[in-house]
Scaffold this active site. Structure first.
Site, PDB file in Angstrom:
ATOM      1  N   LYS A  73       0.658   5.682   6.913  1.00  0.00           N
ATOM      2  CA  LYS A  73       0.842   4.389   7.590  1.00  0.00           C
ATOM      3  C   LYS A  73       0.699   3.193   6.643  1.00  0.00           C
ATOM      4  CE  LYS A  73      -0.554   5.812  12.222  1.00  0.00           C
ATOM      5  NZ  LYS A  73      -1.325   5.455  13.427  1.00  0.00           N
ATOM      6  N   ASP A 109       0.613   0.477  17.391  1.00  0.00           N
ATOM      7  CA  ASP A 109      -0.709   1.007  17.771  1.00  0.00           C
ATOM      8  C   ASP A 109      -1.533  -0.083  18.455  1.00  0.00           C
ATOM      9  OD1 ASP A 109      -0.382   3.613  16.842  1.00  0.00           O
ATOM     10  OD2 ASP A 109      -0.984   3.076  14.803  1.00  0.00           O
TER      11      ASP A 109
END
Ligand code: ATR
Length: 284
Positions: A73, A109
């Site tokens: 990420k 997220d």
């Protein structure tokens, strides 16, 4: 936004890049959504060996959109043409959109967490204790501050926790002082208690009244030891199932511009987790 044509010969391709990815429920969830939406599209898991080459493959194959998961990420950010401002502040990209070869990174997220929490409580003005200081904590702290919550970071390692608190301008307390903390809501962002280590908890014991809500970003198991302990002490609890579903739903919006079937997505994930009967989402 113009995406690849949806002809029978050329399904739109989406993917998740991770290592490992074999336990990811994203393929199941996304493919169920595309089926329900009538999209001629597939979502494929790739266990990535070389991230730079994999990102070139997005352009070269081409792939319309990619979910990015552990451990890529942060590393993926330098390989993209653009990273949106929220993702840059969080320091992590979990979503790549391919617009005719131009790759843009996003973070859904934080959106998933904010939407899931907002489904059960008011965030603005409330006090949150965020347990952890890794990537997941960064997304949580960003989401809470963006929605005008007050945040205290709790972390086992002082340096790491203090650094995060300084960067986001919030308070820090070492985890060993956790029993002095009072907040409206405690959020666990660590992976402690995740399957196959269901017996572990990063926090406890709970004293009734310390927290009105206890939230875990973990969704496997659906009720972690942390949540079971919190419930036994009279706290309201929320697991990470909806956060997972809603971050995926936001990815589908970014990739297709269309509204995803969140209940279908939630129920297919719940089924895979052995969660029993389909349930409607809280507050939606
Ligand atoms: P992620 O990016 O998924 O959030 P990470 O960067 O490895 O993962 O961060 C893990 C977080 O979980 C850290 O805050 C870590 O605390 P430390 O900074 O002290 O390492 C926390 N963590 C991991 N195991 C823990 C445990 N047994 N008890 C408490 N906190 C723990």
């Amino acid at each position: 936004m113009k995406l690849m044509s949806e002809t029978k010969e050329n399904p739109q391709v989406f993917a998740v890049f991770g290592n490992p990815v074999k336990h990811s429920l994203s393929p199941l969830m996304h493919n169920a959504a595309y089926r329900e939406m009538g999209l001629h599209a597939v979502y494929i898991p790739f266990c990535v060996k070389n991230l730079t080459e994999a990102v070139s493959g997005i352009r070269g194959l081409p792939i319309s959109g990619v979910s990015v998961t552990i451990p890529f990420k942060t590393g993926v950010m330098d390989l993209l043409d653009e990273v949106d401002e929220d993702a840059r502040k969080i320091g992590a990209v979990n979503t790549i959109r391919n617009d005719a070869g131009k790759l843009t990174g996003f973070n859904t997220d934080w959106t998933g967490l904010a939407l899931s929490l907002a489904g059960v409580m008011e965030i603005a003005g409330k006090r949150f204790a965020v347990l952890g200081a890794g990537g997941a904590a960064r997304a949580a702290v960003f989401a809470l501050l963006k929605k005008k919550g007050n945040v205290t970071i709790l972390n086992r390692t002082r340096d790491r926790g203090e650094k995060l608190a300084r960067e986001f301008g919030c308070e820090f307390r070492p985890l060993v002082e956790a029993n002095e903390i009072r907040a409206d809501c405690l959020i666990n962002t660590t992976s402690v208690g995740m399957a196959p280590h269901e017996g572990a908890s990063p926090f406890g014991p709970f004293k009734p009244g310390d927290f009105r809500w206890v939230v875990d970003i973990i969704y496997n198991p659906l009720k972690t030891k942390l949540l079971a302990d919190a419930e036994a002490a009279g706290c309201s609890i929320l697991n990470g199932l909806d956060m997972f579903v809603l971050q995926g739903a936001e990815q589908i919006r970014l990739w297709t511009g269309k509204e995803p079937p969140e209940d279908v997505m939630r129920n297919v994930v719940l089924g895979a987790l052995g969660g029993g009967h389909p349930v409607p989402g809280p507050g939606r």
